[in-house]
Design an enzyme around this catalytic site. Sequence first.
Site, PDB file in Angstrom:
ATOM      1  N   MET A   1       0.841  -1.180   0.000  1.00 19.80           N
ATOM      2  CA  MET A   1       0.000   0.000   0.000  1.00 19.80           C
ATOM      3  C   MET A   1       0.887   1.245   0.000  1.00 19.80           C
ATOM      4  O   MET A   1       1.798   1.267   0.820  1.00 19.80           O
ATOM      5  CB  MET A   1      -0.848  -0.034   1.268  1.00 19.80           C
ATOM      6  CG  MET A   1      -2.075   0.820   1.218  1.00 19.80           C
ATOM      7  SD  MET A   1      -1.766   2.436   1.905  1.00 19.80           S
ATOM      8  CE  MET A   1      -1.146   2.073   3.517  1.00 19.80           C
ATOM      9  N   PRO A   2       0.705   2.179  -0.835  1.00 19.51           N
ATOM     10  CA  PRO A   2      -0.398   2.308  -1.781  1.00 19.51           C
ATOM     11  C   PRO A   2      -0.380   1.268  -2.914  1.00 19.51           C
ATOM     12  O   PRO A   2       0.642   0.629  -3.171  1.00 19.51           O
ATOM     13  CB  PRO A   2      -0.180   3.714  -2.356  1.00 19.51           C
ATOM     14  CG  PRO A   2       1.275   3.963  -2.234  1.00 19.51           C
ATOM     15  CD  PRO A   2       1.669   3.280  -0.945  1.00 19.51           C
ATOM     16  N   LEU A   3      -1.545   1.181  -3.568  1.00 18.96           N
ATOM     17  CA  LEU A   3      -1.704   0.402  -4.799  1.00 18.96           C
ATOM     18  C   LEU A   3      -1.759   1.392  -5.952  1.00 18.96           C
ATOM     19  O   LEU A   3      -2.559   2.329  -5.924  1.00 18.96           O
ATOM     20  CB  LEU A   3      -3.001  -0.400  -4.717  1.00 18.96           C
ATOM     21  CG  LEU A   3      -3.480  -1.082  -5.993  1.00 18.96           C
ATOM     22  CD1 LEU A   3      -2.521  -2.181  -6.450  1.00 18.96           C
ATOM     23  CD2 LEU A   3      -4.880  -1.688  -5.772  1.00 18.96           C
TER      24      LEU A   3
ATOM     25  N   PHE B   1      -4.265   4.371  -5.016  1.00 19.61           N
ATOM     26  CA  PHE B   1      -5.229   4.060  -3.968  1.00 19.61           C
ATOM     27  C   PHE B   1      -4.431   3.893  -2.688  1.00 19.61           C
ATOM     28  O   PHE B   1      -3.520   3.059  -2.625  1.00 19.61           O
ATOM     29  CB  PHE B   1      -5.996   2.790  -4.316  1.00 19.61           C
ATOM     30  CG  PHE B   1      -6.757   2.894  -5.616  1.00 19.61           C
ATOM     31  CD1 PHE B   1      -8.067   3.357  -5.637  1.00 19.61           C
ATOM     32  CD2 PHE B   1      -6.151   2.574  -6.827  1.00 19.61           C
ATOM     33  CE1 PHE B   1      -8.761   3.482  -6.838  1.00 19.61           C
ATOM     34  CE2 PHE B   1      -6.843   2.689  -8.036  1.00 19.61           C
ATOM     35  CZ  PHE B   1      -8.145   3.149  -8.040  1.00 19.61           C
TER      36      PHE B   1
END
Lengths: 129, 129, 129
Positions: free
Chosen positions: A1-3, A72
């Site tokens: 994360m993030p993606l 994201f």
Amino acid sequence: MPLLRFDLLEGRTDLELQTLLDAAHEAVVEAFAVPARDRYQIVTEHKPGRMILQDTGLGFERSADAIVVQMFTSPRTPEMKQDFYRLLTRKLGERCGVAPEDVMVSCMTNAREDWSFGFGRAQFMTGEL
Amino acid sequence: MPLLRFDLLEGRTDLELQTLLDAAHEAVVEAFAVPARDRYQIVTEHKPGRMILQDTGLGFERSADAIVVQMFTSPRTPEMKQDFYRLLTRKLGERCGVAPEDVMVSCMTNAREDWSFGFGRAQFMTGEL
Amino acid sequence: MPLLRFDLLEGRTDLELQTLLDAAHEAVVEAFAVPARDRYQIVTEHKPGRMILQDTGLGFERSADAIVVQMFTSPRTPEMKQDFYRLLTRKLGERCGVAPEDVMVSCMTNAREDWSFGFGRAQFMTGEL
């Protein structure tokens, strides 16, 4: 994360894509101070005509090299995001020859419970992360 | 901004896709009163079996022409979104022959700092937009 | 709703993909108590090198079978999401032989006005849903 999702036109070699993803990940690590293995990247290559990217009237044209990076992520400050835009654009320029007008970024924010990195667990909730 | 993703099955010609994107952009401009060049569209075409779209029990079936439009945008009112759904569905019907049951839309909201349209800058934060 | 995007490498047969989507939908129905026809799934298959999925330092490696499931949904509780991660991972293991470290999930939340399932209407706003 993030993606991160990368959308771009077909035509780059495997090596060029690898370099691009490496450069983008460096920007992620620097801007957000995440671990080196906090790396989640998905590339989708498109045929001509499948991406239309204009300029909201800012006054420039993009080339066929244009890239959309959609991130994201759990919350990051506006300052960190702006650092990311700067770093990403600079690194994609230096390492991959992508022009600054060809880098578009959009971020979407979610929460700690919104991630499972494997094993059916939400590692931010279990204390593993 | 907004950024729109279109997912649909393979089979439309380049011209049909162009018409579809033009029609969708008209709906964006009318519903949200954005500049004409506020246009960011990405199409992904899928092989059969890669999209399953049912009806939540509403009582209809979709055809192989079905389209999912996913919109990523800074805040818009519920009224504007509902205008967009109506306009998009009507225009895709009139211009592209897409049946009303074949248009599905989902919106995701982010913030002003979440966009960089190029040059490594967040143009909504710098005052450029 | 929810809408699920599946990103995975090329190589699964149509039947394998169908089984995978069926298993994932069972997890959605069980975790969120939605109607059976509340099913919206989009698969994108990628060539090697187009997905880089590491582990945030958790200490595992993923195989070429790894799947990213990105879920877009109206609000669900953290408990429901954690149930979903567990159920999804278990079902993909049992039904499709996917290893638990190969299932990654990320959720994004929107609101009732953010969905139009067809006909240009926002069915959660009109009272149809």
